[in-house]
Design an enzyme around this catalytic site. Structure first.
Site, PDB file in Angstrom:
ATOM      1  N   GLY A  50       0.811  -1.223   0.000  1.00 30.38           N
ATOM      2  CA  GLY A  50       0.000   0.000   0.000  1.00 30.38           C
ATOM      3  C   GLY A  50       0.834   1.258   0.000  1.00 30.38           C
ATOM      4  O   GLY A  50       0.567   2.204  -0.748  1.00 30.38           O
ATOM      5  N   ASP A  51       1.862   1.286   0.840  1.00 27.06           N
ATOM      6  CA  ASP A  51       2.749   2.451   0.883  1.00 27.06           C
ATOM      7  C   ASP A  51       3.461   2.641  -0.449  1.00 27.06           C
ATOM      8  O   ASP A  51       3.620   3.769  -0.930  1.00 27.06           O
ATOM      9  CB  ASP A  51       3.786   2.308   1.993  1.00 27.06           C
ATOM     10  CG  ASP A  51       3.164   2.383   3.385  1.00 27.06           C
ATOM     11  OD1 ASP A  51       2.064   2.947   3.517  1.00 27.06           O
ATOM     12  OD2 ASP A  51       3.794   1.875   4.326  1.00 27.06           O
ATOM     13  N   CYS A  52       3.885   1.532  -1.049  1.00 28.17           N
ATOM     14  CA  CYS A  52       4.547   1.592  -2.352  1.00 28.17           C
ATOM     15  C   CYS A  52       3.587   2.154  -3.394  1.00 28.17           C
ATOM     16  O   CYS A  52       3.947   3.053  -4.167  1.00 28.17           O
ATOM     17  CB  CYS A  52       5.026   0.200  -2.740  1.00 28.17           C
ATOM     18  SG  CYS A  52       5.839   0.122  -4.345  1.00 28.17           S
ATOM     19  N   GLY A  55       3.012   5.940  -2.786  1.00 24.24           N
ATOM     20  CA  GLY A  55       4.219   6.721  -3.084  1.00 24.24           C
ATOM     21  C   GLY A  55       4.488   6.831  -4.567  1.00 24.24           C
ATOM     22  O   GLY A  55       4.794   7.919  -5.079  1.00 24.24           O
TER      23      GLY A  55
END
Length: 121
Positions: A50-52, A55
């Site tokens: 999710g963070d990837c 970002g």
């Protein structure tokens, strides 16, 4: 109707979400939906997916990609992250994502054609 291939003012995006990897990603802009299908992956670890995704999506939009192209690029990067163990160490560099997209395009050009926008360092 909003042309989803043009640049999008992020303030107009009602939501962008990736509910689960198996459902892909979806965005809604002024009532118009963009759906990006999930990309099959042999999952090792989903910790950073999710963070990837978020970002890479933000970076791609900042560099001028359309929302749909940015979502496709973010999905590709998240797939790479899921294929590796760990969190920060699983997130690919832009060049790795470019290489993955190019390789995938050669294997299945009809499935990944709109992912081919490269980033320059």
């Amino acid at each position: 109707m909003h042309n989803l291939n043009e640049g999008v003012d992020v303030r107009q995006v009602a939501r962008v979400y990736e509910p689960t990897g198996c459902d892909g990603a979806e965005a809604v802009v002024q009532g118009d939906e963009i759906k990006v299908p999930a990309i099959p992956v042999n999952v090792k670890d989903t910790t950073a997916a999710g963070d990837c995704f978020v970002g890479v999506l933000a970076s791609a939009l900042d560099r001028g990609l359309s929302l749909e192209a940015a979502m496709r690029r973010a999905s590709a990067a998240a797939v790479i992250a899921c294929s590796r163990p760990g969190s920060q160490s699983s997130i690919p560099f832009a060049a790795e994502t470019d290489q993955w997209i190019s390789r995938r395009h050669r294997e299945s050009p009809h499935r990944i054609a709109r992912l081919s926008t490269r980033f320059s360092p």
